[in-house]
Design a protein around this motif. Structure first.
Motif, PDB file in Angstrom:
ATOM      1  N   LEU A  85       0.839  -1.191   0.000  1.00 60.64           N
ATOM      2  CA  LEU A  85       0.000   0.000   0.000  1.00 60.64           C
ATOM      3  C   LEU A  85       0.876   1.244   0.000  1.00 60.64           C
ATOM      4  CD1 LEU A  85      -2.718  -0.985   2.634  1.00 60.64           C
ATOM      5  CD2 LEU A  85      -2.843  -1.145   0.150  1.00 60.64           C
ATOM      6  N   PRO A  86       0.458   2.303  -0.685  1.00 62.33           N
ATOM      7  CA  PRO A  86       1.253   3.539  -0.683  1.00 62.33           C
ATOM      8  C   PRO A  86       1.453   4.060   0.735  1.00 62.33           C
ATOM      9  CG  PRO A  86      -0.509   3.643  -2.324  1.00 62.33           C
ATOM     10  CD  PRO A  86      -0.762   2.419  -1.500  1.00 62.33           C
ATOM     11  N   GLU A  87       2.633   4.553   0.996  1.00 55.90           N
ATOM     12  CA  GLU A  87       2.935   5.078   2.319  1.00 55.90           C
ATOM     13  C   GLU A  87       1.992   6.213   2.691  1.00 55.90           C
ATOM     14  OE1 GLU A  87       4.599   5.609   5.997  1.00 55.90           O
ATOM     15  OE2 GLU A  87       4.862   3.942   4.588  1.00 55.90           O
ATOM     16  N   SER A  88       1.554   6.986   1.707  1.00 52.17           N
ATOM     17  CA  SER A  88       0.717   8.155   1.983  1.00 52.17           C
ATOM     18  C   SER A  88      -0.618   7.793   2.617  1.00 52.17           C
ATOM     19  CB  SER A  88       0.465   8.939   0.691  1.00 52.17           C
ATOM     20  OG  SER A  88      -0.194   8.120  -0.275  1.00 52.17           O
ATOM     21  N   VAL A  89      -1.140   6.598   2.339  1.00 48.38           N
ATOM     22  CA  VAL A  89      -2.442   6.220   2.902  1.00 48.38           C
ATOM     23  C   VAL A  89      -2.296   5.449   4.209  1.00 48.38           C
ATOM     24  CG1 VAL A  89      -3.462   6.163   0.607  1.00 48.38           C
ATOM     25  CG2 VAL A  89      -2.660   4.026   1.632  1.00 48.38           C
ATOM     26  N   ARG A  90      -1.059   5.165   4.588  1.00 47.65           N
ATOM     27  CA  ARG A  90      -0.824   4.430   5.830  1.00 47.65           C
ATOM     28  C   ARG A  90      -0.422   5.356   6.967  1.00 47.65           C
ATOM     29  NH1 ARG A  90       3.222   1.176   6.048  1.00 47.65           N
ATOM     30  NH2 ARG A  90       2.210  -0.180   7.580  1.00 47.65           N
ATOM     31  N   ILE A 614     -10.441  -3.056  -5.117  1.00 46.62           N
ATOM     32  CA  ILE A 614     -10.793  -2.376  -3.877  1.00 46.62           C
ATOM     33  C   ILE A 614     -11.113  -3.372  -2.769  1.00 46.62           C
ATOM     34  CG2 ILE A 614     -13.256  -2.163  -4.378  1.00 46.62           C
ATOM     35  CD1 ILE A 614     -10.970   0.423  -2.631  1.00 46.62           C
ATOM     36  N   THR A 615     -11.565  -4.593  -3.117  1.00 49.86           N
ATOM     37  CA  THR A 615     -11.771  -5.606  -2.083  1.00 49.86           C
ATOM     38  C   THR A 615     -10.441  -6.261  -1.705  1.00 49.86           C
ATOM     39  OG1 THR A 615     -12.346  -7.239  -3.787  1.00 49.86           O
ATOM     40  CG2 THR A 615     -14.156  -6.084  -2.706  1.00 49.86           C
ATOM     41  N   HIS A 616      -9.512  -6.299  -2.648  1.00 48.46           N
ATOM     42  CA  HIS A 616      -8.193  -6.842  -2.334  1.00 48.46           C
ATOM     43  C   HIS A 616      -7.428  -5.935  -1.381  1.00 48.46           C
ATOM     44  CE1 HIS A 616      -7.398 -10.115  -5.500  1.00 48.46           C
ATOM     45  NE2 HIS A 616      -8.693  -9.843  -5.542  1.00 48.46           N
ATOM     46  N   VAL A 617      -7.575  -4.624  -1.566  1.00 46.12           N
ATOM     47  CA  VAL A 617      -6.716  -3.700  -0.841  1.00 46.12           C
ATOM     48  C   VAL A 617      -6.913  -3.783   0.663  1.00 46.12           C
ATOM     49  CG1 VAL A 617      -8.285  -1.717  -0.918  1.00 46.12           C
ATOM     50  CG2 VAL A 617      -5.845  -1.329  -0.814  1.00 46.12           C
ATOM     51  N   MET A 618      -8.132  -4.094   1.101  1.00 52.61           N
ATOM     52  CA  MET A 618      -8.357  -4.116   2.545  1.00 52.61           C
ATOM     53  C   MET A 618      -7.786  -5.369   3.195  1.00 52.61           C
ATOM     54  SD  MET A 618     -12.419  -4.750   2.778  1.00 52.61           S
ATOM     55  CE  MET A 618     -12.648  -3.341   1.719  1.00 52.61           C
ATOM     56  N   LEU A 619      -7.380  -6.350   2.394  1.00 50.96           N
ATOM     57  CA  LEU A 619      -6.778  -7.560   2.939  1.00 50.96           C
ATOM     58  C   LEU A 619      -5.263  -7.560   2.774  1.00 50.96           C
ATOM     59  CD1 LEU A 619      -9.440 -10.128   1.675  1.00 50.96           C
ATOM     60  CD2 LEU A 619      -9.308  -8.964   3.874  1.00 50.96           C
ATOM     61  N   GLU A 620      -4.725  -6.442   2.326  1.00 54.84           N
ATOM     62  CA  GLU A 620      -3.282  -6.297   2.207  1.00 54.84           C
ATOM     63  C   GLU A 620      -2.653  -6.076   3.580  1.00 54.84           C
ATOM     64  OE1 GLU A 620      -0.970  -6.484   0.059  1.00 54.84           O
ATOM     65  OE2 GLU A 620      -1.797  -6.278  -1.955  1.00 54.84           O
ATOM     66  N   ALA A 621      -1.397  -6.511   3.715  1.00 50.30           N
ATOM     67  CA  ALA A 621      -0.643  -6.197   4.927  1.00 50.30           C
ATOM     68  C   ALA A 621      -0.564  -4.684   5.075  1.00 50.30           C
ATOM     69  CB  ALA A 621       0.760  -6.789   4.832  1.00 50.30           C
ATOM     70  N   GLY A 622      -0.815  -4.220   6.276  1.00 52.47           N
ATOM     71  CA  GLY A 622      -0.759  -2.787   6.516  1.00 52.47           C
ATOM     72  C   GLY A 622      -2.070  -2.074   6.340  1.00 52.47           C
TER      73      GLY A 622
END
Length: 691
Positions: A85-90, A614-622
């Motif tokens: 995930l981009p650092e900016s959204v974390r 968009i459903t994949h992104v919420m299951l990403e590490a971080g």
């Protein structure tokens, strides 16, 4: 509500999804559907999803089929998941937006308004032989009010804080907090963007972005609604020096549709067909339409001969012709041409008479005859008698003495919070379509005027009401019976609410950037044709190319992207989104028609929820939900965290039993089980609808 126990993510093409690592599943399993409790129906969207999963069973890899029932080789210790995930959204968001909210001292006024709303609603319910619904529980309320005011579901922490509070005033406190939040600015911008048909490029050479910023600023500062509309109807200048002109530039070159759209948006009256003939179902005549259009006949949107820099030739074209000698084969780059031509759009007003069309066929006037401006009801306020025709029109339309203006905005906002307008369609006020509750309609319109067209204070009164806070009711739009508001109608989330809610689950910072302001644009694109040289324009156009021209602007957005999707709230994304974007798949309109968004389920929506980025992104590490669930110590707390994050409530005993069964079935891979539970909850009616 129980949920689908999905055994795995069918159709995933990603070899390794970090975090919960759903793609570790080597087989495609068909989910079982639990029978819903009495009175509850499984969402049609989920039913179609089940069918797709069943069909996907034939696509199970052969190697996986062969290995079923056999022992598996010892698994190696997995490497730490890669953060993609981009650092900016974390990073934790650092909002600097100062939002004008509601004052504590005016709370009692809102409470009185709420009480009167409830009295008028309950009287109508008694007359209709109905009873009001029970009050919602806190879980339902917190989710509803976040979606209706902030445009998203609450975070896990926000939900827990509200549910754990025993403050008797916590509902009113939360309403006040949300009305003064940056989230509310983002959400209500989306609402108005659909109504005002806001697009980044109304025409190829019009820069519409500053108007978007203007609308957001009007919401942020809680500008009185009548002042806001008056500004849009009377503004002069370029779009970045006076961005309110963007409203008039939206219908550039279409003087008659401009009047039709304006009357429909702000007065709730559909007069469009009177452009060509007398209205067949209302009292509007073609002559009256032209009388109203005569007020704005003098509006100009281009620079004219005699304006600074305009001598014998249009200065933009002169510079473009000069540029042809400087580029290969005379191909002047698009960024150069657009910058030059955009500066020729300047709104102003000059005296001009409007004539009837040559095919005018009625006996009250002759074809081609000059039409004098006149209003169809009421009068132009005395204080504006000596102003320009356009200013007279705006003063009449926005006057507190014009009941249709206050009724229209009251009806529009009432529908926003209850799901059904007192007049439906919301912009079709006429004698044959009276309000379902005439007394309430009159009261809400009067309350709007009494607040000084303070929309947030008015909304506060509606949100404080028991009517808004009751359990939801089913509304059948095909029924002949009026909806009496025993509670707000169950309704589907808008595309923007779904997108922004997904981001709430996925990222810590859903606003890594904001749209450039009108001032930002002015510093890059403004040109004084009377002073600028060709070389200066060439240099300025290169800055424009690298900042706000499509390719350069998109490059800046993509630093916040995951698999091609920019992870930012819908209000900050291109308007409208590209045709294949999640927002468009879920019903965001193309902004060509007033309130053109769609709320019906479609196959592309199923596929987007089934296996979209968009459903994949919420299951990403971080991701936010991965971190929240992983931080809990016990399995029970982790299950609670999933339900509170996705549905804003704790699981029922049945839900907990099904979740526990899934965890036992995947006891060697708990990350897979939790991913399955989250994915299943996202595909329930309970998530997709506002209850």
């Amino acid at each position: 509500m129980s949920f689908l126990r999905a055994g795995g993510r069918a159709g995933s093409t990603d070899p390794q999804i970090a975090g919960f690592q759903i793609a570790d599943l080597q087989t495609t399993k068909v989910p079982r559907v639990r029978r819903p409790r009495a009175g509850r129906r499984v969402n049609g969207l989920v039913c179609m999803l089940v069918c797709l999963l069943i069909a996907a069973g034939s696509a199970v890899p052969a190697t996986a089929q062969q290995n079923r029932g056999k022992g598996k080789p010892a698994a190696k210790k997995p490497a730490p998941p890669k953060i993609r995930l981009p650092e900016s959204v974390r990073r934790a968001p650092k909002s600097t937006m100062k939002v004008t909210g509601v004052g504590r001292s005016s709370r009692s006024e809102a409470q009185l308004m709420a009480a009167e709303i409830d009295r008028l609603i309950e009287r109508a319910l008694v007359q209709g032989g109905q009873l009001p619904n029970d009050m919602t529980d806190d879980s339902t309320f917190v989710r509803r009010v976040y979606l209706d005011v902030a445009g998203r579901i609450p975070t896990l922490q926000e939900t827990q804080a509200f549910l754990d509070s025993d403050d008797p005033m916590k509902r009113e406190d939360l309403i006040d907090q949300l009305l003064g939040s940056p989230d509310s600015v983002s959400h209500f911008y989306n609402v108005w963007a659909d109504t005002l048909r806001i697009v980044d490029r109304p025409q190829p050479n019009i820069i519409g972005n500053p108007f978007s910023h203007y609308v957001k600023e009007a919401i942020r500062t809680n500008k009185p609604y009548d002042d806001w509309v008056y500004e849009m109807l009377t503004a002069d200048g370029k779009s970045w020096t006076n961005p309110a002109v963007g409203y008039q530039l939206r219908d550039d070159g279409m003087a008659l549709p401009y009047i039709d759209n304006t009357v429909r948006v702000f007065l709730g009256t559909q007069i469009g067909c009177a452009q060509c003939h007398d209205h067949p179902f209302a009292d509007w005549t073609q002559y009256q339409f032209y009388e109203l259009a005569a007020f704005t006949a003098g509006v100009r949107t281009r620079i004219q001969r005699g304006d600074p820099g305009f001598e014998k030739q249009n200065p933009a074209q002169k510079l473009i012709n000069q540029a042809k000698n400087d580029f290969d084969k005379g191909r002047v780059p698009g960024y150069f041409q657009r910058l030059a031509r955009a500066n020729t759009y300047v709104v102003s007003e000059k005296p001009r008479k409007l004539r009837l069309p040559k095919d005018y066929a009625y006996t009250d006037a002759k074809p081609g005859e000059v039409v004098e401006p006149a209003v169809p009801w009421g009068e132009v306020p005395d204080s504006n008698q000596f102003k320009t025709p356009r200013q007279k029109f705006a003063a009449w339309l926005t006057s507190p003495e014009n009941p249709q203006f206050s009724k229209m905005i009251a009806n529009r906002l009432w529908r926003q919070f209850t799901g059904v307008g007192l007049v439906e369609p919301v912009d079709d006020f006429n004698d044959d379509n009276p309000p379902s509750n005439e007394a309430l309609m009159e009261y809400l319109a009067t309350a709007m005027v009494d607040t000084g067209f303070d929309m947030k204070q008015w909304m506060r009164g509606v949100l404080y009401s028991k009517t808004y806070q009751r359990e939801s009711a089913v509304y059948d739009p095909t029924s002949d019976e009026p909806f009496l508001y025993a509670g707000p109608a169950i309704r589907r989330m808008s595309a923007e609410q779904v997108w922004d809610s997904m981001l709430t689950l996925a990222v810590v910072n859903p606003m890594p950037f904001q749209r450039p302001s009108a001032k930002d644009y002015a510093e890059v694109v403004d040109i004084d044709f009377s002073k600028i040289t060709y070389q200066q324009l060439k240099q300025q156009s290169e800055t424009f190319r690298d900042t706000y021209f499509a390719a350069g602007y998109n490059r800046s957005l993509n630093q916040h992207a995951y698999k091609g999707n920019v992870l930012c709230r819908a209000s900050e994304l291109p308007s409208p989104a590209p045709s294949q974007h999640f927002l468009r798949q879920f019903g965001q309109g193309d902004r060509e028609t007033i309130n053109g968004a769609e709320l019906s389920a479609t196959v592309p929506q199923i596929l987007a929820m089934f296996n979209g980025p968009i459903t994949h992104v919420m299951l990403e590490a971080g991701s936010s939900i991965v971190d929240n669930v992983s931080s809990e110590r016990t399995v029970r707390d982790r299950i609670d965290a999933v339900f509170l994050s996705v549905l804003s409530r704790r699981p029922s005993s049945i839900d907990r039993g099904v979740a526990s069964s899934e965890l036992k079935r995947e006891q060697t891979r708990p990350h897979v089980a939790f991913g399955n539970i989250i994915w299943a909850l996202l595909n329930t009616r309970e998530f997709m609808f506002i209850h």
